[in-house]
Design an enzyme around this catalytic site. Structure first.
Site, PDB file in Angstrom:
ATOM      1  N   ASP A 147      -7.813  -5.452  -0.067  1.00 39.32           N
ATOM      2  CA  ASP A 147      -8.279  -6.324  -1.157  1.00 39.32           C
ATOM      3  C   ASP A 147      -7.909  -7.788  -0.975  1.00 39.32           C
ATOM      4  O   ASP A 147      -8.399  -8.636  -1.726  1.00 39.32           O
ATOM      5  CB  ASP A 147      -7.683  -5.834  -2.491  1.00 39.32           C
ATOM      6  CG  ASP A 147      -8.240  -4.471  -2.849  1.00 39.32           C
ATOM      7  OD1 ASP A 147      -7.466  -3.519  -2.984  1.00 39.32           O
ATOM      8  OD2 ASP A 147      -9.472  -4.365  -2.941  1.00 39.32           O
ATOM      9  N   HIS A 173       0.859  -1.190   0.000  1.00 43.30           N
ATOM     10  CA  HIS A 173       0.000   0.000   0.000  1.00 43.30           C
ATOM     11  C   HIS A 173       0.890   1.234   0.000  1.00 43.30           C
ATOM     12  O   HIS A 173       1.941   1.254   0.634  1.00 43.30           O
ATOM     13  CB  HIS A 173      -0.905   0.021   1.244  1.00 43.30           C
ATOM     14  CG  HIS A 173      -2.084   0.918   1.085  1.00 43.30           C
ATOM     15  ND1 HIS A 173      -2.005   2.271   1.297  1.00 43.30           N
ATOM     16  CD2 HIS A 173      -3.346   0.678   0.683  1.00 43.30           C
ATOM     17  CE1 HIS A 173      -3.187   2.814   1.070  1.00 43.30           C
ATOM     18  NE2 HIS A 173      -4.020   1.873   0.687  1.00 43.30           N
TER      19      HIS A 173
HETATM   20  C1  SDX Z   1      -6.116  -0.005  -3.038  1.00 43.14           C
HETATM   21  O1  SDX Z   1      -4.441   4.544  -2.131  1.00 43.14           O
HETATM   22  C2  SDX Z   1      -5.373   3.885  -1.552  1.00 43.14           C
HETATM   23  O2  SDX Z   1      -5.830   4.269  -0.486  1.00 43.14           O
HETATM   24  C3  SDX Z   1      -5.898   2.697  -2.294  1.00 43.14           C
HETATM   25  C4  SDX Z   1      -6.911   1.856  -1.560  1.00 43.14           C
HETATM   26  C5  SDX Z   1      -8.201   2.602  -1.332  1.00 43.14           C
HETATM   27  O3  SDX Z   1      -8.933   2.217  -0.423  1.00 43.14           O
HETATM   28  O4  SDX Z   1      -8.514   3.503  -2.157  1.00 43.14           O
HETATM   29  O5  SDX Z   1      -6.391   1.428  -0.316  1.00 43.14           O
HETATM   30  C6  SDX Z   1      -7.288   0.618  -2.387  1.00 43.14           C
HETATM   31  O6  SDX Z   1      -5.822   0.338  -4.153  1.00 43.14           O
HETATM   32  C7  SDX Z   1      -5.286  -0.997  -2.264  1.00 43.14           C
HETATM   33  C8  SDX Z   1      -4.065  -1.495  -3.082  1.00 43.14           C
HETATM   34  C9  SDX Z   1      -4.552  -2.580  -4.024  1.00 43.14           C
HETATM   35  N1  SDX Z   1      -3.486  -2.963  -4.978  1.00 43.14           N
HETATM   36  C10 SDX Z   1      -2.850  -4.124  -4.898  1.00 43.14           C
HETATM   37  O7  SDX Z   1      -3.021  -4.946  -3.996  1.00 43.14           O
HETATM   38  C11 SDX Z   1      -1.901  -4.391  -6.068  1.00 43.14           C
HETATM   39  C12 SDX Z   1      -0.577  -4.911  -5.525  1.00 43.14           C
HETATM   40  N2  SDX Z   1       0.078  -3.839  -4.802  1.00 43.14           N
HETATM   41  C13 SDX Z   1       0.962  -2.990  -5.515  1.00 43.14           C
HETATM   42  O8  SDX Z   1       0.939  -2.907  -6.857  1.00 43.14           O
HETATM   43  C14 SDX Z   1       1.512  -1.816  -4.729  1.00 43.14           C
HETATM   44  O9  SDX Z   1       1.807  -2.270  -3.481  1.00 43.14           O
HETATM   45  C15 SDX Z   1       0.661  -0.559  -4.640  1.00 43.14           C
HETATM   46  C16 SDX Z   1       0.267  -0.084  -5.984  1.00 43.14           C
HETATM   47  C17 SDX Z   1      -0.552  -0.807  -3.821  1.00 43.14           C
HETATM   48  C18 SDX Z   1       1.503   0.500  -3.944  1.00 43.14           C
HETATM   49  O10 SDX Z   1       2.561   0.749  -4.769  1.00 43.14           O
HETATM   50  P1  SDX Z   1       3.700   1.795  -4.356  1.00 43.14           P
HETATM   51  O11 SDX Z   1       3.471   2.454  -3.054  1.00 43.14           O
HETATM   52  O12 SDX Z   1       3.920   2.656  -5.533  1.00 43.14           O
HETATM   53  O13 SDX Z   1       4.866   0.819  -4.082  1.00 43.14           O
HETATM   54  P2  SDX Z   1       6.057   0.711  -5.064  1.00 43.14           P
HETATM   55  O14 SDX Z   1       5.514   0.322  -6.400  1.00 43.14           O
HETATM   56  O15 SDX Z   1       6.862   1.949  -4.937  1.00 43.14           O
HETATM   57  O16 SDX Z   1       6.830  -0.531  -4.477  1.00 43.14           O
HETATM   58  C19 SDX Z   1       7.856  -0.356  -3.527  1.00 43.14           C
HETATM   59  C20 SDX Z   1       8.632  -1.679  -3.619  1.00 43.14           C
HETATM   60  C21 SDX Z   1       9.062  -2.007  -5.043  1.00 43.14           C
HETATM   61  O17 SDX Z   1      10.189  -2.842  -4.932  1.00 43.14           O
HETATM   62  P3  SDX Z   1      11.673  -2.140  -5.087  1.00 43.14           P
HETATM   63  O18 SDX Z   1      11.658  -1.373  -6.394  1.00 43.14           O
HETATM   64  O19 SDX Z   1      11.813  -1.227  -3.874  1.00 43.14           O
HETATM   65  O20 SDX Z   1      12.632  -3.309  -5.087  1.00 43.14           O
HETATM   66  O21 SDX Z   1       7.764  -2.769  -3.214  1.00 43.14           O
HETATM   67  C22 SDX Z   1       7.548  -3.623  -4.332  1.00 43.14           C
HETATM   68  C23 SDX Z   1       7.921  -2.854  -5.562  1.00 43.14           C
HETATM   69  O22 SDX Z   1       8.339  -3.731  -6.603  1.00 43.14           O
HETATM   70  N3  SDX Z   1       6.125  -3.960  -4.288  1.00 43.14           N
HETATM   71  C24 SDX Z   1       5.660  -5.184  -4.469  1.00 43.14           C
HETATM   72  C25 SDX Z   1       4.279  -5.092  -4.269  1.00 43.14           C
HETATM   73  N4  SDX Z   1       3.960  -3.817  -4.005  1.00 43.14           N
HETATM   74  C26 SDX Z   1       5.099  -3.124  -4.016  1.00 43.14           C
HETATM   75  N5  SDX Z   1       6.294  -6.353  -4.776  1.00 43.14           N
HETATM   76  C27 SDX Z   1       5.489  -7.429  -4.874  1.00 43.14           C
HETATM   77  N6  SDX Z   1       4.153  -7.413  -4.698  1.00 43.14           N
HETATM   78  C28 SDX Z   1       3.503  -6.269  -4.398  1.00 43.14           C
HETATM   79  N7  SDX Z   1       2.196  -6.263  -4.224  1.00 43.14           N
END
Ligand code: SDX
Length: 429
Positions: free
Chosen positions: A366, A308
């Protein structure tokens, strides 16, 4: 919002400017950089606005480190336990929890708007039967302004409130009819003798050919799922609604924009993606290999339902959702649900794995919601639709707050241009 008397002094070459530190009720203070271009002739750079306070709001507060979620100051845990979704909708919209009389009156007003103009039924026929229900939601909600002209004068408070009430009341009908259309069953009309959650279940699962009795445990679970998804500060879809609203677009068009933004798998589409991911993993023996694939950046595979932008320890909604999951499965007599077992094992492994711990990746709202919805008989393609039903209340509350903010201006971010310098078209062209 108030000043703190503190400011940040920034010197760039010959220029120096001070930017006041502003403070709110809770959470981070903000550096007021509204004069930065005028004073220093530069923009700030924050792709994705992860470190930018785009607005002032009184509706929802999130503390990502502590896993706190407040709606108008009330903790989500208390609202999920003690309020109904209509009461939370009233709270988000008007700022206070309703007393019994106001609650009954509000529910009655909502019920008086649950029907759609009969001609809107024709919208559905324009879609293929295999259309994704979110496509039908985007199209149908975007078209509502063609029917409800008396709700689009955004300068008029009564008109703004009427549109808000219409959207909260009609979105479950549109959602349920989108489902019925895709399965070829007749539309079920709203029933005003039922609660908001009961009515949604009735429109989803009742058939004109037989009586339908709502399961009270499932209705309570649905009510709680709607509460958990109602609003969430300035997330991507809410920010979309605010940006669209800042142009003066009508509220129906703004909510349609929010629905479109929510559809993405990184946002509201994640609950659908979680179920697809669990189906792909198939068995707990396959979890280690899947986790390795997630760690391999080249795979492009993410652990859906994890991570998140704001919550960096736990999503308070996920904890409540997990408890609700057990309640629903018990009520339905579903023992050892393979999906739930797989999800619990996947969470156990992931939260102990350094890769996820280091990146502060934990289950979000989720991760468990899809398992509950599937157990309730809701098809995967309807999971994000349900999210949109609940979030419409948050979106329209945030839209109303923005429109009513004194001095509200059109949103217009800038950029860092890295394209070609000026050049002339060659004579040879
Ligand atoms: C919702 O904003 C809100 O409030 C949203 C929400 C709401 O109520 O409106 O809460 C609803 O959208 C919840 C989130 C649902 N999405 C998912 O579950 C999809 C999977 N999660 C991700 O794609 C991700 O975690 C996000 C999009 C939710 C957040 O992304 P960020 O904050 O931009 O994180 P990032 O992409 O900068 O990642 C930081 C690191 C990266 O690795 P490094 O480059 O540091 O090595 O964490 C990794 C990412 O690759 N990473 C993940 C991951 N999420 C982040 N690696 C594996 N699996 C994941 N799910």
């Amino acid at each position: 919002m108030s000043t703190t008397g503190v400011s940040a002094k920034v010197t760039l070459g010959e220029k120096t400017a001070e930017f006041p530190l502003l403070t709110g009720t809770l959470g981070q203070d903000v550096l007021d950089i509204r004069r930065i271009a005028a004073d220093l002739d530069v923009f700030t750079f924050d792709p994705g606005y992860g470190e930018t306070a785009a607005c002032e709001s009184k509706i929802t507060f999130i503390d990502g480190e502590k896993g706190v979620l407040l709606h108008r100051g009330y903790p989500i845990e208390q609202l999920a336990e003690r309020a109904t979704f209509p009461e939370v909708a009233y709270l988000l919209l008007y700022g206070e929890l309703p007393d019994k009389a106001k609650s009954a009156e509000f529910e009655q007003v909502i019920k008086s708007h649950t029907l759609l103009h009969e001609q809107i039924r024709n919208f559905f026929n324009g879609f293929r039967r295999d259309a994704h229900p979110m496509a039908i939601m985007c199209g149908t909600v975007g078209g509502l302004s063609a029917f409800y002209h008396d709700g689009i004068d955004i300068s008029n408070e009564a008109s703004r409130e009427l549109s808000a009430l219409r959207l909260i009341a009609k979105i479950p009908t549109i959602a349920a009819w989108a489902y019925k259309y895709t399965v070829g069953e007749p539309f079920v009309y709203p029933r005003n003798d039922l609660t908001y959650a009961e009515n949604f279940l009735s429109m989803m699962f009742a058939k004109p050919s037989e009586p339908y009795v709502v399961n009270p445990v499932l209705a309570r679970a649905m009510d709680r799922i709607l509460i958990l998804h109602a609003d969430h500060e300035q997330n991507a879809s809410t920010s979309t609604v605010r940006l669209a609203g800042s142009t003066g677009a009508n509220p129906f068009a703004c909510i349609a924009a929010g629905i479109a933004a929510l559809w993405g798998p990184a946002h509201g589409g994640a609950n659908e993606a979680v179920l697809k991911m669990l189906a792909e993993i198939g068995h707990r023996d396959n979890i280690p290999a899947f986790i390795e694939k997630v760690k391999d950046k080249n795979s492009g595979v993410r652990l859906m339902g994890f991570g998140h932008r704001v919550y960096k320890n736990f999503d308070p909604r996920a904890k409540i959702m997990q408890a609700t999951c057990h309640e629903v499965l018990n009520e339905l007599g579903i023992k050892d649900d393979p999906l739930l077992d797989l999800a619990v094992e996947l969470e156990r492994i992931a939260v102990e794995d350094e890769y996820f711990v280091k990146r502060k990746l934990y289950p979000n709202v989720d991760f468990y919601s899809g398992i509950i919805l599937k157990a309730m008989g809701i098809p995967t393609s309807m999971f994000t639709v349900l999210f949109a039903v609940a979030r419409t209340t948050g979106w329209i509350s945030q839209w109303k707050e923005m429109i009513e903010e004194p001095g509200q201006r059109i949103g217009r971010p800038r950029q860092l241009y890295t394209g070609s310098p000026r050049r002339d078209i060659p004579a040879s062209l």
